[in-house]
Write a protein that holds these residues in place. Structure first.
Motif, mmCIF file in Angstrom:
data_model
loop_
_atom_site.group_PDB
_atom_site.id
_atom_site.type_symbol
_atom_site.label_atom_id
_atom_site.label_comp_id
_atom_site.label_asym_id
_atom_site.label_seq_id
_atom_site.Cartn_x
_atom_site.Cartn_y
_atom_site.Cartn_z
ATOM 1 N N SER A 151 1.303 -1.218 -0.134
ATOM 2 C CA SER A 151 -0.026 -0.024 -0.224
ATOM 3 C C SER A 151 0.880 0.585 0.006
ATOM 4 C CB SER A 151 -1.064 -0.312 1.323
ATOM 5 O OG SER A 151 -0.397 0.351 2.425
ATOM 6 N N ALA A 152 2.086 1.181 0.579
ATOM 7 C CA ALA A 152 3.263 2.259 0.632
ATOM 8 C C ALA A 152 3.291 2.967 -1.747
ATOM 9 C CB ALA A 152 4.150 1.285 0.908
ATOM 10 N N TYR A 153 3.002 1.600 -1.867
ATOM 11 C CA TYR A 153 4.172 1.704 -3.503
ATOM 12 C C TYR A 153 2.756 3.140 -3.772
ATOM 13 C CZ TYR A 153 4.402 1.767 -8.394
ATOM 14 O OH TYR A 153 5.300 2.235 -9.682
ATOM 15 N N PRO A 154 1.300 3.035 -3.750
ATOM 16 C CA PRO A 154 0.025 4.389 -4.280
ATOM 17 C C PRO A 154 0.561 5.471 -3.746
ATOM 18 C CG PRO A 154 -0.361 2.127 -3.796
ATOM 19 C CD PRO A 154 0.428 1.831 -3.535
ATOM 20 N N ILE A 155 0.620 5.024 -2.669
ATOM 21 C CA ILE A 155 0.642 6.349 -1.512
ATOM 22 C C ILE A 155 2.023 7.233 -1.482
ATOM 23 C CG2 ILE A 155 0.956 7.650 0.948
ATOM 24 C CD1 ILE A 155 -1.854 5.780 0.477
ATOM 25 N N GLY A 156 3.444 6.644 -2.265
ATOM 26 C CA GLY A 156 4.153 7.149 -2.756
ATOM 27 C C GLY A 156 3.660 8.593 -4.045
ATOM 28 N N GLY A 157 3.243 6.915 -5.107
ATOM 29 C CA GLY A 157 2.524 7.584 -6.142
ATOM 30 C C GLY A 157 1.821 9.279 -5.903
ATOM 31 N N ILE A 158 0.716 9.044 -4.958
ATOM 32 C CA ILE A 158 0.184 10.058 -4.547
ATOM 33 C C ILE A 158 0.649 11.569 -3.916
ATOM 34 C CG2 ILE A 158 -1.815 11.076 -2.883
ATOM 35 C CD1 ILE A 158 -3.077 7.664 -2.469
ATOM 36 N N VAL A 310 -5.414 16.742 -13.009
ATOM 37 C CA VAL A 310 -4.806 15.390 -13.152
ATOM 38 C C VAL A 310 -4.028 14.608 -11.817
ATOM 39 C CG1 VAL A 310 -2.769 14.292 -13.796
ATOM 40 C CG2 VAL A 310 -3.896 15.883 -15.665
ATOM 41 N N ALA A 311 -3.799 15.752 -10.541
ATOM 42 C CA ALA A 311 -3.246 15.684 -9.255
ATOM 43 C C ALA A 311 -4.214 14.738 -8.932
ATOM 44 C CB ALA A 311 -2.699 16.609 -8.606
ATOM 45 N N ASN A 312 -5.481 15.435 -8.715
ATOM 46 C CA ASN A 312 -6.703 14.954 -8.106
ATOM 47 C C ASN A 312 -7.199 13.476 -7.972
ATOM 48 O OD1 ASN A 312 -6.777 16.713 -6.387
ATOM 49 N ND2 ASN A 312 -8.247 18.205 -7.810
ATOM 50 N N ALA A 313 -7.242 13.526 -9.968
ATOM 51 C CA ALA A 313 -7.746 11.584 -9.910
ATOM 52 C C ALA A 313 -6.622 11.131 -9.704
ATOM 53 C CB ALA A 313 -7.812 11.866 -11.404
ATOM 54 N N LEU A 314 -5.516 10.973 -10.579
ATOM 55 C CA LEU A 314 -3.810 10.098 -9.131
ATOM 56 C C LEU A 314 -4.124 9.603 -7.676
ATOM 57 C CD1 LEU A 314 -1.428 11.091 -12.244
ATOM 58 C CD2 LEU A 314 -3.183 9.446 -12.566
ATOM 59 N N LEU A 319 -5.563 6.367 -3.920
ATOM 60 C CA LEU A 319 -5.973 5.785 -2.578
ATOM 61 C C LEU A 319 -6.868 4.903 -2.598
ATOM 62 C CD1 LEU A 319 -7.567 9.222 -1.452
ATOM 63 C CD2 LEU A 319 -5.344 8.335 -0.267
ATOM 64 N N GLY A 320 -7.194 4.175 -4.586
ATOM 65 C CA GLY A 320 -7.652 3.097 -3.952
ATOM 66 C C GLY A 320 -7.098 1.913 -3.993
ATOM 67 N N TYR A 321 -5.800 2.382 -4.686
ATOM 68 C CA TYR A 321 -4.637 1.234 -4.621
ATOM 69 C C TYR A 321 -4.585 0.564 -3.008
ATOM 70 C CZ TYR A 321 0.100 -1.175 -6.887
ATOM 71 O OH TYR A 321 0.893 -1.486 -7.292
ATOM 72 N N VAL A 366 -15.459 10.203 -12.152
ATOM 73 C CA VAL A 366 -13.906 9.309 -13.112
ATOM 74 C C VAL A 366 -13.429 9.369 -11.371
ATOM 75 C CG1 VAL A 366 -12.049 9.877 -13.783
ATOM 76 C CG2 VAL A 366 -14.109 11.262 -14.897
ATOM 77 N N TRP A 367 -13.102 9.992 -10.914
ATOM 78 C CA TRP A 367 -12.311 9.251 -9.621
ATOM 79 C C TRP A 367 -13.134 8.526 -8.424
ATOM 80 C CZ3 TRP A 367 -13.353 14.734 -6.355
ATOM 81 C CH2 TRP A 367 -12.546 15.877 -7.606
ATOM 82 N N VAL A 368 -14.036 8.322 -8.529
ATOM 83 C CA VAL A 368 -14.964 6.750 -8.056
ATOM 84 C C VAL A 368 -14.374 6.079 -9.149
ATOM 85 C CG1 VAL A 368 -16.963 5.847 -7.502
ATOM 86 C CG2 VAL A 368 -17.414 8.017 -6.771
#
Length: 467
Positions: A151-158, A310-314, A319-321, A366-368
């Protein structure tokens, strides 16, 4: 009368030292995710500065995957021989330095080379941190250890997406890479504060039994291994930089033969199982990485989102990841690794079609959908370290997990190229959709029918306990 004591909640079964080990590995993997995904956020800016096509720019994403097989093998063997902790620290330093160097790139090939350095470090981090945490936690909670860690990887992406919004519009894309040197400070802290993994300490440290490093450094194979490594590296660069020409089928065959040669050395008689795991991971990357690597480009070009949108969508996708990885870990301990993995993949098919059918006006929806899609498709891959690691003994685990996973991760190098090529014919949105659907089904079949496990020789199946 039942006199047995009540079962402790799972989080109380993990001691303070084990939580410390997890927190350190989680932080290292978060920064790994930050450094790795930066390139996907600034592809449009790099394309403009270096005058690249979308297909050429996509090869810069692939560059880190080209070197990952070597990082997984070499740093994994280092971890099997000297311990999980020093391998994790060395990996963090490698990807942090590589990321900072990207900020100084003067052209396409310089950036390609520096991204390859990032790939080596990321591969080592994946193998060493996942084995470090799983071998530190109780066996009954190792799906949680695997899922929670990833779960850390997508948080890093955020964090990278938020940094993109704050930094790139005002300071340019290079500053986003320069701040990627910060994980070196974390590595210095880890060097002083962490204990070694329990399983490795008990079963490998001080033992005279050979490890993966012993096999790879055998004098009978030394010269051959150097030659094989050079041939594979050169062929991969030619293939993924778009310079293979008409000989690319030959280069692919040579790479496959090289990977099999290393698998035979590391896994012995179980090498067909290792190859099966490589194929499974390859397909897993092919279903997830077209979206992960080209989603920012899709949002900016097809939906015309600005940097903040873009930042909001990612952020929601990330967060879903992360949520999906954590949930996968909990469900994996409850229902079994393979059942949970396949269930998540099948569920993801519900969300992939509507996620790419919406126009730019449906921002919240799109976010959801991206949250749900990434949670069930990419998030479920939080079980991969547990799934792969269960197939190998401790003395071979870091190199075997790191090598099989990161050879399979070449699917992530193919993914943006395939996405760009298919997008040229049917559009980027439909290309991402159909690649995700087709390869998700293939991956679910490989895991569901336990194809790698079935390739294990009968006398070698003691370690293959994935259910």
């Amino acid at each position: 009368m039942n006199s047995s004591s009540p079962r402790l909640p799972w989080y109380r079964q993990v001691g303070p030292g084990q939580w410390k080990a997890f927190s350190a590995a989680w932080l290292g993997y978060l920064l790994d995710g930050f450094d790795f995904v930066i390139i996907t956020l600034v592809l449009t800016e790099i394309r403009a500065e270096f005058h690249l096509s979308l297909a050429s720019a996509a090869t810069l994403v692939s560059a880190a995957f080209v070197s990952r097989w070597f990082g997984g093998l070499a740093l994994g063997a280092f971890g099997d021989r000297f311990g999980r902790r020093p391998a994790m620290i060395l990996s963090i330093v490698c990807y942090a330095v590589g990321t900072a160097l990207c900020g100084f790139a003067w052209g396409y090939w310089a950036l390609f080379a520096f991204r390859a350095v990032v790939g080596i470090g990321m591969a080592g981090e994946y193998g060493s941190s996942s084995t470090y945490v799983m071998e530190s936690w109780p066996k009954s909670l190792r799906n949680r250890a695997s899922g929670f860690l990833l779960s850390a990887y997508p948080i890093g992406g955020i964090l990278a997406a938020r940094a993109y919004d704050l930094i790139v519009p005002d300071f340019g894309w290079r500053w986003l890479f320069w701040i990627g040197i910060l994980p070196v400070l974390i590595a210095l802290w880890l060097r002083k504060s962490l204990p070694e993994a329990k399983d490795w300490t008990e079963q490998v440290a001080g033992s005279e039994e050979g490890t993966s490093a012993t096999a790879l450094l055998d004098r009978r194979w030394t010269v051959a291994n150097v030659v094989i490594a050079i041939v594979v590296a050169v062929n991969l660069v030619l293939i993924f930089s778009g310079n293979a020409g008409s000989l690319y089928p030959l280069y692919i065959v040579l790479c496959v033969l090289g990977f099999v040669a290393f698998a035979v050395q590391v896994s012995g008689k179980s090498w067909p199982m290792a190859v099966g795991l490589m194929v499974t991971v390859f397909c897993a990357f092919l279903y997830s990485w077209p979206i992960q690597s080209l989603l920012p480009t899709y949002l900016k070009t097809d939906l015309h989102y600005d940097a903040g949108q873009v930042a909001n969508a990612l952020t929601w996708a990330g967060l879903g990841y992360a949520a999906g990885s954590c949930l996968a870990g909990v469900l994996g301990d409850r229902f079994g690794t393979r059942r949970t993995y396949v269930g998540g993949l099948v569920l993801s098919l519900v969300f992939v079609f509507p996620a790419f059918a919406l126009g730019s006006g449906s921002i919240v929806l799109v976010w959801v959908l991206l949250f749900a899609l990434q949670g069930t498709s990419s998030g479920i891959s939080g079980l991969l370290p547990k799934y792969i690691g269960d197939h190998f003994p401790v003395r071979l685990r870091a190199a075997s997990l790191g090598f099989t996973y990161n050879v399979g991760a070449l699917g992530g190098a193919v993914a943006p190229l395939a996405g760009a090529q298919v997008a040229a014919r049917i559009g980027l949105g439909p290309a991402l959709l159909w690649l995700a659907v087709g390869l998700t089904v293939v991956t679910a079949l490989l895991v569901g029918f336990n194809v790698p496990g079935r390739l294990t020789p009968r006398g070698e199946r003691k370690e293959t306990t994935v259910v």
